[in-house]
Scaffold this motif. Structure first.
Motif, PDB file in Angstrom:
ATOM      1  N   ARG A   1      30.176   8.083  -8.108  1.00  0.00           N
ATOM      2  CA  ARG A   1      30.179   8.765  -9.389  1.00  0.00           C
ATOM      3  C   ARG A   1      28.902   8.461 -10.160  1.00  0.00           C
ATOM      4  O   ARG A   1      28.404   7.327 -10.140  1.00  0.00           O
ATOM      5  N   GLY A   2      28.385   9.462 -10.858  1.00  0.00           N
ATOM      6  CA  GLY A   2      27.195   9.283 -11.683  1.00  0.00           C
ATOM      7  C   GLY A   2      27.533   9.409 -13.156  1.00  0.00           C
ATOM      8  O   GLY A   2      28.578   9.952 -13.524  1.00  0.00           O
ATOM      9  N   HIS A   3      26.653   8.937 -14.016  1.00  0.00           N
ATOM     10  CA  HIS A   3      26.925   8.906 -15.452  1.00  0.00           C
ATOM     11  C   HIS A   3      27.106  10.299 -16.032  1.00  0.00           C
ATOM     12  O   HIS A   3      27.808  10.471 -17.047  1.00  0.00           O
ATOM     13  N   ARG A   4      26.518  11.311 -15.405  1.00  0.00           N
ATOM     14  CA  ARG A   4      26.657  12.666 -15.934  1.00  0.00           C
ATOM     15  C   ARG A   4      28.074  13.220 -15.751  1.00  0.00           C
ATOM     16  O   ARG A   4      28.430  14.215 -16.393  1.00  0.00           O
ATOM     17  N   GLU A   5      28.863  12.619 -14.864  1.00  0.00           N
ATOM     18  CA  GLU A   5      30.248  13.053 -14.675  1.00  0.00           C
ATOM     19  C   GLU A   5      31.180  12.504 -15.751  1.00  0.00           C
ATOM     20  O   GLU A   5      32.325  12.949 -15.860  1.00  0.00           O
ATOM     21  N   LEU A   6      30.707  11.514 -16.495  1.00  0.00           N
ATOM     22  CA  LEU A   6      31.570  10.845 -17.456  1.00  0.00           C
ATOM     23  C   LEU A   6      31.394  11.453 -18.854  1.00  0.00           C
ATOM     24  O   LEU A   6      30.282  11.853 -19.215  1.00  0.00           O
ATOM     25  N   PRO A   7      32.467  11.543 -19.639  1.00  0.00           N
ATOM     26  CA  PRO A   7      33.805  11.086 -19.311  1.00  0.00           C
ATOM     27  C   PRO A   7      34.507  12.018 -18.310  1.00  0.00           C
ATOM     28  O   PRO A   7      34.398  13.243 -18.417  1.00  0.00           O
ATOM     29  N   LEU A   8      35.184  11.410 -17.339  1.00  0.00           N
ATOM     30  CA  LEU A   8      35.967  12.149 -16.360  1.00  0.00           C
ATOM     31  C   LEU A   8      37.430  12.022 -16.771  1.00  0.00           C
ATOM     32  O   LEU A   8      37.992  10.921 -16.792  1.00  0.00           O
ATOM     33  N   ARG A   9      38.048  13.159 -17.104  1.00  0.00           N
ATOM     34  CA  ARG A   9      39.422  13.163 -17.621  1.00  0.00           C
ATOM     35  C   ARG A   9      40.343  13.793 -16.574  1.00  0.00           C
ATOM     36  O   ARG A   9      40.308  15.009 -16.375  1.00  0.00           O
ATOM     37  N   LEU A  10      41.136  12.976 -15.909  1.00  0.00           N
ATOM     38  CA  LEU A  10      42.055  13.448 -14.864  1.00  0.00           C
ATOM     39  C   LEU A  10      43.471  13.467 -15.416  1.00  0.00           C
ATOM     40  O   LEU A  10      43.971  12.443 -15.895  1.00  0.00           O
ATOM     41  N   ALA A  11      44.130  14.616 -15.337  1.00  0.00           N
ATOM     42  CA  ALA A  11      45.467  14.788 -15.904  1.00  0.00           C
ATOM     43  C   ALA A  11      46.449  15.185 -14.810  1.00  0.00           C
ATOM     44  O   ALA A  11      46.111  15.935 -13.891  1.00  0.00           O
ATOM     45  N   GLU A  12      47.671  14.702 -14.945  1.00  0.00           N
ATOM     46  CA  GLU A  12      48.715  15.022 -13.968  1.00  0.00           C
ATOM     47  C   GLU A  12      50.079  14.980 -14.643  1.00  0.00           C
ATOM     48  O   GLU A  12      50.386  14.035 -15.375  1.00  0.00           O
ATOM     49  N   ALA A  13      50.883  16.012 -14.408  1.00  0.00           N
ATOM     50  CA  ALA A  13      52.300  15.945 -14.743  1.00  0.00           C
ATOM     51  C   ALA A  13      52.945  15.195 -13.574  1.00  0.00           C
ATOM     52  O   ALA A  13      53.421  15.797 -12.616  1.00  0.00           O
ATOM     53  N   GLY A  14      52.897  13.879 -13.653  1.00  0.00           N
ATOM     54  CA  GLY A  14      53.183  13.024 -12.502  1.00  0.00           C
ATOM     55  C   GLY A  14      54.606  12.510 -12.468  1.00  0.00           C
ATOM     56  O   GLY A  14      55.072  11.858 -13.420  1.00  0.00           O
ATOM     57  N   LEU A  15      55.300  12.789 -11.381  1.00  0.00           N
ATOM     58  CA  LEU A  15      56.662  12.303 -11.184  1.00  0.00           C
ATOM     59  C   LEU A  15      56.630  10.827 -10.807  1.00  0.00           C
ATOM     60  O   LEU A  15      55.943  10.436  -9.858  1.00  0.00           O
ATOM     61  N   VAL A  16      57.368  10.007 -11.555  1.00  0.00           N
ATOM     62  CA  VAL A  16      57.447   8.573 -11.278  1.00  0.00           C
ATOM     63  C   VAL A  16      58.909   8.163 -11.169  1.00  0.00           C
ATOM     64  O   VAL A  16      59.809   8.850 -11.661  1.00  0.00           O
TER      65      VAL A  16
ATOM     66  N   ASP B   1      31.186   2.574 -22.099  1.00  0.00           N
ATOM     67  CA  ASP B   1      31.502   1.846 -23.329  1.00  0.00           C
ATOM     68  C   ASP B   1      31.115   2.662 -24.558  1.00  0.00           C
ATOM     69  O   ASP B   1      31.830   2.661 -25.563  1.00  0.00           O
ATOM     70  N   GLU B   2      29.977   3.339 -24.478  1.00  0.00           N
ATOM     71  CA  GLU B   2      29.512   4.119 -25.616  1.00  0.00           C
ATOM     72  C   GLU B   2      30.421   5.313 -25.902  1.00  0.00           C
ATOM     73  O   GLU B   2      30.561   5.745 -27.053  1.00  0.00           O
ATOM     74  N   GLN B   3      31.025   5.862 -24.857  1.00  0.00           N
ATOM     75  CA  GLN B   3      31.892   7.028 -25.024  1.00  0.00           C
ATOM     76  C   GLN B   3      33.304   6.657 -25.487  1.00  0.00           C
ATOM     77  O   GLN B   3      34.049   7.527 -25.960  1.00  0.00           O
ATOM     78  N   LEU B   4      33.668   5.390 -25.366  1.00  0.00           N
ATOM     79  CA  LEU B   4      35.054   4.985 -25.601  1.00  0.00           C
ATOM     80  C   LEU B   4      35.570   5.353 -26.996  1.00  0.00           C
ATOM     81  O   LEU B   4      36.672   5.919 -27.099  1.00  0.00           O
ATOM     82  N   PRO B   5      34.858   5.048 -28.096  1.00  0.00           N
ATOM     83  CA  PRO B   5      35.412   5.401 -29.417  1.00  0.00           C
ATOM     84  C   PRO B   5      35.731   6.885 -29.550  1.00  0.00           C
ATOM     85  O   PRO B   5      36.788   7.257 -30.085  1.00  0.00           O
ATOM     86  N   GLY B   6      34.848   7.737 -29.057  1.00  0.00           N
ATOM     87  CA  GLY B   6      35.094   9.171 -29.135  1.00  0.00           C
ATOM     88  C   GLY B   6      36.305   9.596 -28.326  1.00  0.00           C
ATOM     89  O   GLY B   6      37.067  10.474 -28.748  1.00  0.00           O
ATOM     90  N   GLU B   7      36.508   8.968 -27.157  1.00  0.00           N
ATOM     91  CA  GLU B   7      37.664   9.325 -26.328  1.00  0.00           C
ATOM     92  C   GLU B   7      38.971   8.882 -26.979  1.00  0.00           C
ATOM     93  O   GLU B   7      39.978   9.601 -26.911  1.00  0.00           O
ATOM     94  N   ILE B   8      38.979   7.710 -27.622  1.00  0.00           N
ATOM     95  CA  ILE B   8      40.178   7.282 -28.339  1.00  0.00           C
ATOM     96  C   ILE B   8      40.481   8.258 -29.471  1.00  0.00           C
ATOM     97  O   ILE B   8      41.623   8.684 -29.669  1.00  0.00           O
ATOM     98  N   ASP B   9      39.435   8.632 -30.225  1.00  0.00           N
ATOM     99  CA  ASP B   9      39.615   9.600 -31.313  1.00  0.00           C
ATOM    100  C   ASP B   9      40.194  10.906 -30.787  1.00  0.00           C
ATOM    101  O   ASP B   9      41.097  11.495 -31.390  1.00  0.00           O
ATOM    102  N   ASN B  10      39.651  11.381 -29.661  1.00  0.00           N
ATOM    103  CA  ASN B  10      40.135  12.640 -29.083  1.00  0.00           C
ATOM    104  C   ASN B  10      41.606  12.547 -28.696  1.00  0.00           C
ATOM    105  O   ASN B  10      42.376  13.502 -28.898  1.00  0.00           O
ATOM    106  N   CYS B  11      42.013  11.419 -28.127  1.00  0.00           N
ATOM    107  CA  CYS B  11      43.413  11.241 -27.720  1.00  0.00           C
ATOM    108  C   CYS B  11      44.334  11.257 -28.937  1.00  0.00           C
ATOM    109  O   CYS B  11      45.402  11.897 -28.923  1.00  0.00           O
ATOM    110  N   LEU B  12      43.945  10.570 -29.992  1.00  0.00           N
ATOM    111  CA  LEU B  12      44.779  10.520 -31.193  1.00  0.00           C
ATOM    112  C   LEU B  12      44.854  11.898 -31.858  1.00  0.00           C
ATOM    113  O   LEU B  12      45.919  12.312 -32.339  1.00  0.00           O
TER     114      LEU B  12
END
Length: 402
Positions: A113-128, A157-168
């Motif tokens: 994986r390269g830095h240009r792929e990040l943030p990589l957001r993988l989603a799944e309606a996953g049966l557990v 690390d630099e992208q983390l605050p923005g990703e938390i904000d996006n999730c909230l």
């Protein structure tokens, strides 16, 4: 013993009344979806898929069963094995997944994986599957098999605050659509955990900073974090006032170390990504249980299993009723005709019991005028030519949240 499912706003009572789901003694603590329940389920999944795609998530699918070695590497074997279903396969042990994260990690590390792929957001309606104690199971609220609207975000690390904000922000948007107001809890490091204290300090600090940044009211739940990282949990009450965890946003610095995950930075050096474990609704079964109780089964039109019921007053009106059903279906409405006969008042009351958003009545007057008399929940009454009525109903129920 008192059966809580007899409480009129208990989701199990509503599920029986609306014929959405049932349970079998041969599949304990696992829901069996009836045809009408599958319609509701598919509507929620369609909305989940659209909402995630609009926010840059990539949908994936991962297996149910993995070798014990993977669960040992992730730490689940040591920390979570008692709640896992374990399969003996000759001299090997395998575990049915209680979480989706190791599968998504396997996808991440399937190639460089390269830095240009990040943030990589993988989603799944996953049966557990989780081997819950029989005394703890509770209909859809706590089952042994359920689907999580899961996602794992691999970022810098630099992208983390923005990703938390996006999730909230994502969570706030979804709960607002259903008129639900969750309580937020910051769950901090538990006693049995993995990772360094520095990693836990950084993760807890990032979550607390996001909550403060947006001015959210929240409480602290000491020691209730996941074994790999702290989390913000969203809680809602059921009809009996009991609190249930729904969505969650978790920061994880430790799994990247355990699985030696890397990405290549702009300078060509290898760096560890941060992992955000994120569910918005959480268990979809639990979310639907709370939603059914919150709305007393009166689902929004786009989720209603039957969106329009057509009632012919007499047998001579059956043909016109079927024509209207065909028009409604062609317009994209889930429509049925009620040909059981009997007094009209009783059939209207039955449609109200089933919380059908639109009930169309066809009698002699409607048959001769070409119009349809429509009863719209909760208390609107109107009439229109059949084609116009079909289009008006379609406009009302086709809206789906974005």
């Amino acid at each position: 013993m008192h059966d809580e499912s007899h409480h009129p706003r208990d989701h199990r009572a509503i599920g029986r009344e609306l014929d959405l789901f049932s349970f079998s003694p041969h599949a304990p603590a696992q829901v069996m979806w009836q045809p009408r329940g599958v319609v509701v389920w598919n509507g929620l999944i369609a909305a989940w898929r659209e909402l995630n795609a609009a926010r840059g998530y990539l949908e994936v699918r991962t297996p149910l069963i993995y070798d014990a070695d993977l669960w040992k590497q992730s730490g689940h074997w040591e920390k979570f094995r008692e709640q896992m279903f374990v399969i003996a396969d000759g001299d090997r042990e395998r575990g049915v997944k209680p979480m989706n994260c190791p599968g998504h990690i396997e996808l991440y590390r399937s190639r460089p994986r390269g830095h240009r792929e990040l943030p990589l957001r993988l989603a799944e309606a996953g049966l557990v599957h989780r081997n819950e104690h029989s005394g703890a199971v509770n209909g859809l609220l706590r089952a042994r098999a359920f689907v999580i609207d899961d996602a794992h975000i691999f970022c810098t690390d630099e992208q983390l605050p923005g990703e938390i904000d996006n999730c909230l922000a994502f969570a706030a948007d979804v709960y607002r659509l259903f008129d639900l107001a969750p309580r937020l809890e910051l769950s901090t490091r538990p006693a049995p955990r993995i990772g360094s204290e520095e990693q836990w300090d950084a993760a807890e600090g990032a979550l607390a900073a996001a909550l403060e940044r947006h001015g959210f009211d929240y409480s602290v739940n000491p020691g209730d974090g996941a074994f790999y990282g702290p989390k913000i949990d969203l809680h809602l009450d059921d009809s009996l006032g009991r609190s249930w965890q729904m969505g969650t946003v978790q920061i994880d610095y430790t799994m990247a170390d355990r699985f030696a995950l890397t990405y290549v930075s702009a300078s060509g050096a290898d760096h560890r990504p941060v992992i955000v474990h994120r569910a918005i609704m959480g268990s979809l079964e639990r979310f639907l249980a709370i939603l059914l109780e919150h709305l007393d089964g009166d689902l929004p039109g786009w989720l209603a299993p039957v969106q329009s019921l057509v009632l012919p007053i007499a047998d001579r009106h059956r043909g016109r009723a079927e024509e209207l059903v065909a028009q409604l279906r062609l317009a994209g409405v889930r429509a049925e005709a009620d040909h059981r006969g009997g007094p009209l008042g009783g059939r209207i009351r039955e449609a109200e019991r089933l919380r059908v958003p639109f009930v169309a009545v066809i009698g002699d007057r409607e048959a001769s005028s070409g119009e349809v008399a429509v009863r719209e929940r909760p208390d609107a009454r109107w009439s229109a030519p059949a084609a116009g009525a079909a289009e008006r109903i379609a406009d009302a129920v086709r809206h789906r949240p974005r």
